[in-house]
Every structure is written in structure tokens, then in C-alpha cells.
Design a protein around this motif. Structure first.
Motif, PDB file in Angstrom:
ATOM      1  N   ASP A   1       0.819  -1.215   0.000  1.00 29.72           N
ATOM      2  CA  ASP A   1       0.000   0.000   0.000  1.00 29.72           C
ATOM      3  C   ASP A   1       0.854   1.266   0.000  1.00 29.72           C
ATOM      4  O   ASP A   1       0.386   2.339   0.368  1.00 29.72           O
TER       5      ASP A   1
ATOM      6  N   GLU B   1      -1.868  -7.557   1.949  1.00 30.21           N
ATOM      7  CA  GLU B   1      -1.633  -6.214   2.502  1.00 30.21           C
ATOM      8  C   GLU B   1      -2.951  -5.540   2.890  1.00 30.21           C
ATOM      9  O   GLU B   1      -3.091  -5.000   3.984  1.00 30.21           O
TER      10      GLU B   1
ATOM     11  N   HIS C   1       1.732  -6.250  10.930  1.00 28.52           N
ATOM     12  CA  HIS C   1       2.967  -5.675  10.390  1.00 28.52           C
ATOM     13  C   HIS C   1       4.156  -5.889  11.331  1.00 28.52           C
ATOM     14  O   HIS C   1       5.287  -6.012  10.880  1.00 28.52           O
TER      15      HIS C   1
ATOM     16  N   HIS D   1       6.004  -8.579   1.136  1.00 25.77           N
ATOM     17  CA  HIS D   1       5.459  -7.898   2.321  1.00 25.77           C
ATOM     18  C   HIS D   1       3.993  -8.299   2.562  1.00 25.77           C
ATOM     19  O   HIS D   1       3.610  -8.654   3.671  1.00 25.77           O
TER      20      HIS D   1
HETATM   21 ZN   LIG Z   1       2.004  -2.903   4.693  1.00 29.90          ZN
END
Ligand SMILES: [Zn+2]
Length: 358
Positions: free
Chosen positions: A123, A170, A248, A265
Motif C-alpha cells: 500500500d 496487505e 505488520h 510484504h
Molecule cells: Zn504494509
């Protein structure tokens, strides 16, 4: 009557469609971002030459720079190269690494930044944060958000599918991050922002409830727009809180403890979000997260990321240290090593049960 409102910095342009990249020169001129066409364009070493060939005739006033790696040193090197000439703006065309490096460089130079995303793995497309590797591992730097955001679905459709799917993890993690933020508000009095939450939550719900997949343009557009809204939610909040919590912290712990075994990620935060929902004991959110990740072919279990349960326990144990002061379900659960072992094992077993119940 007083007009009471807050002003929110927002991109001048958000353009998500096939063929958007070819319009870059016209968009820069139309929006007065660069009427002269004097822009510095940063690209990655892999896709840079392909992207550059799109502009054989256009963008004659642009200079091209190749970004190699996502470190703070790469970003500073880019600053040194760009500052030798006068430019109206800095354009980053690429995936997360190129955009993070370009955002940081543009901020240092005080120039507007234009983001052109070539994958949907994260993002950071429209966010005010640049994530770069530094001597201490990896850092998040606050920067101005991009002034224009382009997502060319032709490029996205040609990107490695894993890099596109990763964005689903994400955005799904937003819901877990919001739960952490709301708990921090209820238990610690941390200030929350309802508008930021609305943007981050709506973006996640739109992706989770969409029946399509990354092979369809309609789904890709919703995913891209969702990731852009997530970025704007961070601008609104003035923090990454609406899209970053325990999910996260777990991903950051993987990055720091196992730098050579990092996955995308979004793949890591997706598993982190599932684990966070398990810790909260919210079975409906947990089931929905597991089903969504599984349906899109994303990792769900620690082993899907290549970790044994023991290794994942160490990741969970280390995670709170990656964001000192950020209160999430990890901190709330007051985890001891033996409780972590029990929770991680139960988490893994529960995923099997949820997936088999379909
Ligand atoms: Zn992130």
C-alpha cells in the motif's frame, strides 16, 4: 454558518486503467505538475528498459535514472544524481522498492513525486511512508504522499502474479490493524480517526467481498484503488495505524530476523493478520481472513512462508520490539514463551480445521 472542515492533502490525479502509463506526459502537463516535461524518472533495473521504450517519442525532456535496491544509500545516491539538474518533479515507475526510494529522494529534494505502480504488492503506492533498508535493518520514513498516482493495468497484468496477489494480503491486514488501533483507543486512550478507519476498512472489505481474482481487470482495479485508499488513510491519520498493527509487527520481525528469507510484504502481513485475529479469539474475522488468503493462493500457515512453527514462535516473540510503543493484540496478550508456543500450535491446527470445513 461556519464551514468547519479539515483540509486533507490528496493526490491531484488517481488514474487506474489499462494504458495509463502512455498518458504520463499528458497528465504531467495537464495538471501543471510539469509543463516543460523536465522530470527525473526513476525506474528499476528489470522493468526500466521496457518502460522507457514506451516513451520513445514522448517525454523528451525527461532524464532517466536506474534504482538498484531499496536502501537508504540508494535513495541518497538518487538525490545526488537528481540535484545536478533542475526538474519540476520526480517520477517513480516501478514496484515497492522503486517507489519507496523515489518518495524519499523527492522529499529530500523538496520536489513533487509522481508514483506509477507496476505491481500491487503493497500500500505504498499513495502512502506518506517510505520503507528503506538501513544499517539498523529496515526503517519507515515519513515523506509527502505522491502528488499523482497511476496504475497501468497493462503493466499489472504482465507483472509476476505473486507480486500482484501479495497486495491482497496487505489490504486484508487493514481490518486487523484497525482492530488493534481501536483496542489501543479503548485500553490506552490512544487517539483514533474515524475517517481514516472508514477509508482503510472500506478498501479492505471491497477486496475481501469481491468475487473476482487477479486474472480479471475488475478485481485488479478494486485492489489498486483499495491500496491507494489505504495510503490516503495513512495521510488522513498522520500515522500508519489504519493499515499497520500486529500483522505488520510480525512481518517486520521476519524482515529483521530472516532477511534472506523474506517473502513479499503482503504475504507476510496476511499471515500476521490471520494470527492476530486468532489471538483476539474472533473466529468470524479469523475464518474470513483465512478463506480470503487461501482463495487467492496466498500463504496462510507459517509453513507456507517457509517457517517451522518454532521459527514462527521466535518471530512472534520478537515482533513487539519492532514497533516500540505501538499497542497491538501482541502486547495486549502479554505473551510468555510458553503461551506463544501454545498459541502458534493452536493457530496452525485451527487453519487446517477452517480450510477442511469448506
Ligand atoms: Zn504494509
Amino acid at each position: 454558518m461556519p464551514l468547519l472542515a479539515r483540509m486533507i492533502p490528496a493526490p491531484l490525479v488517481v488514474d487506474v486503467r489499462r494504458g495509463a502509463l502512455a498518458e504520463l506526459g499528458a497528465i504531467l502537463a495537464d495538471q501543471r505538475i510539469s509543463t516543460s516535461g523536465r522530470v527525473a524518472i526513476a525506474v528499476g533495473s528489470t522493468y526500466g528498459p521496457i518502460v522507457q521504450s514506451t516513451f520513445r517519442d514522448g517525454l523528451a525532456g525527461a532524464d532517466w535514472f536506474t534504482v538498484d535496491g531499496g536502501t537508504i544509500n540508494t535513495a541518497i545516491k538518487l538525490v545526488e544524481q537528481i540535484r545536478r539538474e533542475r526538474y519540476d518533479a520526480v517520477v517513480g515507475i516501478g514496484g515497492g522498492t522503486v517507489l519507496d526510494v523515489t518518495k524519499f529522494a523527492a522529499a529530500r529534494l523538496g520536489l513533487p513525486m509522481v508514483a506509477v505502480a507496476t505491481n500491487l504488492a503493497h500500500d505504498g503506492i499513495a502512502s506518506p511512508i517510505s520503507t528503506l533498508d538501513n544499517d539498523a535493518g529496515r526503517g519507515s520514513y515519513g515523506v509527502p504522499a505522491p502528488l499523482a498516482v497511476l496504475v497501468d493495468l497493462d503493466l499489472i497484468a504482465a507483472a509476476p502474479v505473486r507480486s500482484v496477489r501479495s497486495g491482497i494480503g496487505e489490504i486484508v491486514s487493514n481490518l486487523s490493524a484497525i482492530a488493534d488501533w481501536q483496542a489501543a483507543h479503548a485500553l490506552r486512550g490512544e487517539e483514533i480517526d474515524g475517517l481514516a478507519i472508514s477509508l482503510a476498512r472500506t478498501a479492505a472489505e471491497a477486496v475481501m467481498n469481491h468475487p473476482g481474482s487477479v486474472s480479471g481487470d475488475a478485481f485488479l482495479a478494486v485492489l489498486a484503488e483499495g491500496l491507494i485508499l489505504s495510503g490516503i488513510s495513512m495521510v488522513v491519520a498522520g500515522t500508519s495505524r489504519p493499515s499497520s498493527g500486529a500483522c505488520h509487527e510480525i512481518s517486520h520481525a521476519i524482515d529483521l530476523l530472516h532477511p534472506s528469507r523474506r517473502a513479499f510484504h503482503g504475504e507476510q502481513v496476511g499471515v500476521g493478520a490471520a494470527f492476530a485475529w486468532f489471538l483476539r479469539g474472533d473466529s468470524s474475522a479469523f475464518d474470513a481472513t483465512v478463506h480470503c488468503l487461501h482463495r487467492h493462493g496466498l500463504p496462510v500457515r507459517p509453513s507456507d512462508l517457509g517457517f517451522t512453527l518454532e521459527e514462527f514462535e521466535a518471530v512472534v516473540g520478537y515482533a513487539p520490539q519492532t514497533r516500540p510503543g505501538r499497542f497491538t493484540v501482541l502486547e495486549e496478550s502479554a505473551l510468555t514463551p510458553s503461551r506463544i508456543t501454545a498459541k502458534v500450535n493452536a493457530f496452525d491446527t485451527r487453519i487446517t480445521a477452517v480450510l477442511e470445513s469448506r
